[in-house]
Design a protein around this motif. Structure first.
Motif, PDB file in Angstrom:
ATOM      1  N   MET A   1      -2.307  -6.618 100.518  1.00  0.00           N
ATOM      2  CA  MET A   1      -2.710  -7.843  99.825  1.00  0.00           C
ATOM      3  C   MET A   1      -2.692  -7.576  98.327  1.00  0.00           C
ATOM      4  SD  MET A   1      -6.349  -9.850 100.052  1.00  0.00           S
ATOM      5  CE  MET A   1      -7.025  -8.299 100.561  1.00  0.00           C
ATOM      6  N   ASN A   2      -1.742  -8.154  97.617  1.00  0.00           N
ATOM      7  CA  ASN A   2      -1.623  -7.858  96.199  1.00  0.00           C
ATOM      8  C   ASN A   2      -1.417  -9.107  95.344  1.00  0.00           C
ATOM      9  OD1 ASN A   2       0.952  -8.532  96.876  1.00  0.00           O
ATOM     10  ND2 ASN A   2       1.846  -6.515  96.493  1.00  0.00           N
ATOM     11  N   ASP A   3      -1.645 -10.280  95.929  1.00  0.00           N
ATOM     12  CA  ASP A   3      -1.478 -11.486  95.133  1.00  0.00           C
ATOM     13  C   ASP A   3      -2.833 -12.129  94.868  1.00  0.00           C
ATOM     14  OD1 ASP A   3      -1.553 -14.199  97.150  1.00  0.00           O
ATOM     15  OD2 ASP A   3      -1.279 -12.238  98.098  1.00  0.00           O
ATOM     16  N   THR A   4      -2.920 -12.844  93.772  1.00  0.00           N
ATOM     17  CA  THR A   4      -4.188 -13.431  93.352  1.00  0.00           C
ATOM     18  C   THR A   4      -4.756 -14.376  94.397  1.00  0.00           C
ATOM     19  OG1 THR A   4      -3.580 -13.226  91.028  1.00  0.00           O
ATOM     20  CG2 THR A   4      -5.272 -14.841  91.570  1.00  0.00           C
ATOM     21  N   THR A   5      -3.929 -15.279  94.913  1.00  0.00           N
ATOM     22  CA  THR A   5      -4.409 -16.239  95.904  1.00  0.00           C
ATOM     23  C   THR A   5      -4.844 -15.546  97.180  1.00  0.00           C
ATOM     24  OG1 THR A   5      -2.964 -17.953  94.995  1.00  0.00           O
ATOM     25  CG2 THR A   5      -3.805 -18.302  97.219  1.00  0.00           C
ATOM     26  N   GLY A   6      -4.096 -14.535  97.600  1.00  0.00           N
ATOM     27  CA  GLY A   6      -4.455 -13.801  98.814  1.00  0.00           C
ATOM     28  C   GLY A   6      -5.788 -13.094  98.671  1.00  0.00           C
ATOM     29  N   ARG A   7      -6.033 -12.537  97.514  1.00  0.00           N
ATOM     30  CA  ARG A   7      -7.312 -11.860  97.282  1.00  0.00           C
ATOM     31  C   ARG A   7      -8.464 -12.867  97.240  1.00  0.00           C
ATOM     32  NH1 ARG A   7      -4.178  -7.983  93.150  1.00  0.00           N
ATOM     33  NH2 ARG A   7      -4.013  -6.142  94.489  1.00  0.00           N
ATOM     34  N   ARG A   9      -8.507 -15.681  98.815  1.00  0.00           N
ATOM     35  CA  ARG A   9      -8.700 -16.104 100.200  1.00  0.00           C
ATOM     36  C   ARG A   9      -9.500 -15.074 100.979  1.00  0.00           C
ATOM     37  NH1 ARG A   9      -9.113 -20.542 102.914  1.00  0.00           N
ATOM     38  NH2 ARG A   9      -7.467 -21.358 101.552  1.00  0.00           N
ATOM     39  N   ALA A  10      -9.263 -13.791 100.720  1.00  0.00           N
ATOM     40  CA  ALA A  10     -10.008 -12.735 101.409  1.00  0.00           C
ATOM     41  C   ALA A  10     -11.496 -12.809 101.061  1.00  0.00           C
ATOM     42  CB  ALA A  10      -9.433 -11.370 101.048  1.00  0.00           C
ATOM     43  N   LEU A  11     -11.810 -13.066  99.793  1.00  0.00           N
ATOM     44  CA  LEU A  11     -13.211 -13.213  99.396  1.00  0.00           C
ATOM     45  C   LEU A  11     -13.826 -14.476 100.006  1.00  0.00           C
ATOM     46  CD1 LEU A  11     -13.091 -12.193  95.633  1.00  0.00           C
ATOM     47  CD2 LEU A  11     -14.350 -11.024  97.447  1.00  0.00           C
ATOM     48  N   LYS A  19     -18.462 -10.806 106.697  1.00  0.00           N
ATOM     49  CA  LYS A  19     -17.837  -9.491 106.901  1.00  0.00           C
ATOM     50  C   LYS A  19     -17.206  -9.033 105.584  1.00  0.00           C
ATOM     51  CE  LYS A  19     -16.863 -10.413 111.782  1.00  0.00           C
ATOM     52  NZ  LYS A  19     -15.807 -10.571 112.818  1.00  0.00           N
ATOM     53  N   PRO A  20     -17.711  -7.933 105.006  1.00  0.00           N
ATOM     54  CA  PRO A  20     -17.203  -7.488 103.717  1.00  0.00           C
ATOM     55  C   PRO A  20     -15.787  -6.939 103.811  1.00  0.00           C
ATOM     56  CG  PRO A  20     -18.711  -5.867 104.611  1.00  0.00           C
ATOM     57  CD  PRO A  20     -18.775  -7.056 105.532  1.00  0.00           C
ATOM     58  N   ILE A  21     -15.142  -6.878 102.656  1.00  0.00           N
ATOM     59  CA  ILE A  21     -13.767  -6.399 102.574  1.00  0.00           C
ATOM     60  C   ILE A  21     -13.704  -5.167 101.683  1.00  0.00           C
ATOM     61  CG2 ILE A  21     -12.796  -8.691 102.985  1.00  0.00           C
ATOM     62  CD1 ILE A  21     -12.376  -8.952  99.966  1.00  0.00           C
ATOM     63  N   PRO A  22     -12.659  -4.351 101.805  1.00  0.00           N
ATOM     64  CA  PRO A  22     -12.520  -3.189 100.924  1.00  0.00           C
ATOM     65  C   PRO A  22     -12.312  -3.634  99.478  1.00  0.00           C
ATOM     66  CG  PRO A  22     -11.079  -2.998 102.840  1.00  0.00           C
ATOM     67  CD  PRO A  22     -11.596  -4.404 102.833  1.00  0.00           C
ATOM     68  N   SER A 140     -22.675  -8.687  97.431  1.00  0.00           N
ATOM     69  CA  SER A 140     -21.294  -8.253  97.256  1.00  0.00           C
ATOM     70  C   SER A 140     -20.529  -8.465  98.545  1.00  0.00           C
ATOM     71  CB  SER A 140     -21.232  -6.777  96.855  1.00  0.00           C
ATOM     72  OG  SER A 140     -19.899  -6.383  96.616  1.00  0.00           O
ATOM     73  N   ARG A 141     -19.423  -9.170  98.429  1.00  0.00           N
ATOM     74  CA  ARG A 141     -18.528  -9.312  99.570  1.00  0.00           C
ATOM     75  C   ARG A 141     -17.596  -8.105  99.676  1.00  0.00           C
ATOM     76  NH1 ARG A 141     -21.801 -13.329  97.792  1.00  0.00           N
ATOM     77  NH2 ARG A 141     -20.541 -13.210  95.894  1.00  0.00           N
ATOM     78  N   ILE A 142     -17.824  -7.116  98.807  1.00  0.00           N
ATOM     79  CA  ILE A 142     -17.080  -5.857  98.824  1.00  0.00           C
ATOM     80  C   ILE A 142     -17.900  -4.821  99.579  1.00  0.00           C
ATOM     81  CG2 ILE A 142     -15.990  -4.087  97.401  1.00  0.00           C
ATOM     82  CD1 ILE A 142     -14.752  -6.883  97.059  1.00  0.00           C
TER      83      ILE A 142
END
Length: 260
Positions: A1-7, A9-11, A19-22, A140-142
Motif C-alpha cells: 500500500m503506497n498511495d495516499t488514498t489507499g493509506r 482508506r486503511a485508516l 483493528k490497528p494497522i502497521p 492510535s489506529r497504528i
C-alpha cells in the motif's frame, strides 16, 4: 500500500473495525509531514462523506518533550469532529477506541474568524471569546503506538475524542493563560499536573500558529470553533471503570467516566 488514498482508506477501516494497522513508515521510511497531511485530507473527506462535520481543530506536539520524542520542532494538527465530542461527566465507551490515553488541555472558543498568514498572538487573543477546561482522548489506529511523525499526522494527529466543560470563561477574565494550573486525578488520586505554559509557552500562541499554518490551505478558524491547544502533561492510559477529573485554575473542572 503506497498511495495516499489507499493509506487513508486503511485508516478509515481501522477506525471502523477497531483493528490497528502497521505504521506506514515501516513500508516507506521517507514519508514526511507533507505526506501525512495529504493522507489526513483524504481520510477527513471520507469521514465527512459519512455525515460527520468539523467543529474545530486540535493541535498536538505543543510540548517540548513530545517534540523531542518524535524528532520534530513544531506542532501538528487535525480536525475535531462533531461525532467525537462527549459531555462533561459523560461515560466514554472504551470499546470505541484501540489504545486510548487521556490528556488535560486548555480549549479556546473562537469568537471571530481568524485567518493567516501573519496572525500575531495579540490578534489571536482578540479573536478568542472564551476558554474551557478540556480532556482529549488520544488514540492510535497504528499498532502499539509505533508512530513516527507521518503516521500520527495521517491519523488525524492521533485524535480520538474530547470532552469540555459546560462553563465558558471569558478570555478577558484571565490575565495570563500561561499560568493556568491543572491537576488531573483518576478515581480521586492525583495522576499528574501541568500549566498552560507547557503549550508552546502560551496557549494563545498555539491559536496563532494554527491560523498561520492552515492559511497555506486557504482554511480559516471560524466563529464557534473549538481549538484544543495540546496536552499539559504526559498522556495517561485509560481503563474500564476509571473516573478522570481535570481541575483547572480559573476554568473549573471537566471529567469523564470510562465504560466498557
Amino acid at each position: 500500500m503506497n498511495d495516499t488514498t489507499g493509506r487513508a482508506r486503511a485508516l478509515y477501516e481501522a477506525r471502523a473495525t477497531g483493528k490497528p494497522i502497521p505504521p506506514f513508515t515501516d513500508d516507506d521510511p521517507t514519508l514526511d509531514m507533507a505526506a501525512g497531511y495529504a493522507i489526513q485530507r483524504e481520510l477527513v473527506a471520507m469521514l465527512l462523506a459519512d455525515g460527520d462535520r468539523i467543529i474545530g481543530h486540535k493541535v498536538g506536539l505543543t510540548a517540548k518533550p513530545m517534540q523531542r520524542m518524535l524528532g520534530v520542532d513544531s506542532p501538528d494538527y487535525g480536525p475535531v469532529l462533531a461525532s467525537t465530542v462527549y459531555p462533561d461527566g459523560g461515560t466514554v465507551p472504551l470499546g470505541r477506541f484501540i489504545a486510548p490515553k487521556i490528556e488535560a488541555e486548555i480549549v479556546f472558543v473562537l469568537g471571530s474568524r481568524l485567518q493567516g498568514p501573519g496572525v500575531t498572538v495579540e490578534q489571536a487573543r482578540a479573536a478568542i471569546s472564551g476558554v474551557v477546561a478540556g480532556l482529549e482522548i488520544v488514540d492510535s489506529r497504528i499498532e502499539n503506538w509505533r508512530i513516527k511523525l507521518a503516521d500520527t499526522v495521517a491519523d488525524l494527529a492521533s485524535n480520538g475524542a474530547m470532552a469540555v466543560s459546560a462553563t465558558v470563561v471569558p478570555l478577558a477574565d484571565i490575565p495570563d493563560t500561561r499560568l493556568i494550573g491543572m491537576a488531573l486525578t483518576r478515581d480521586g488520586e492525583l495522576v499528574d499536573t501541568g500549566a498552560g505554559a507547557a503549550a508552546l509557552g502560551d496557549p494563545v500562541a498555539v491559536v496563532a500558529w494554527l491560523a498561520n499554518t492552515l492559511a497555506a490551505d486557504g482554511v480559516a478558524l471560524e466563529p464557534g470553533h473549538l481549538i484544543m491547544t495540546g496536552a499539559l502533561h504526559a498522556a495517561v492510559p485509560m481503563r474500564s471503570g476509571d473516573a478522570f477529573l481535570a481541575e483547572f485554575d480559573r476554568l473549573g473542572t471537566v471529567g469523564i467516566k470510562v465504560g466498557d
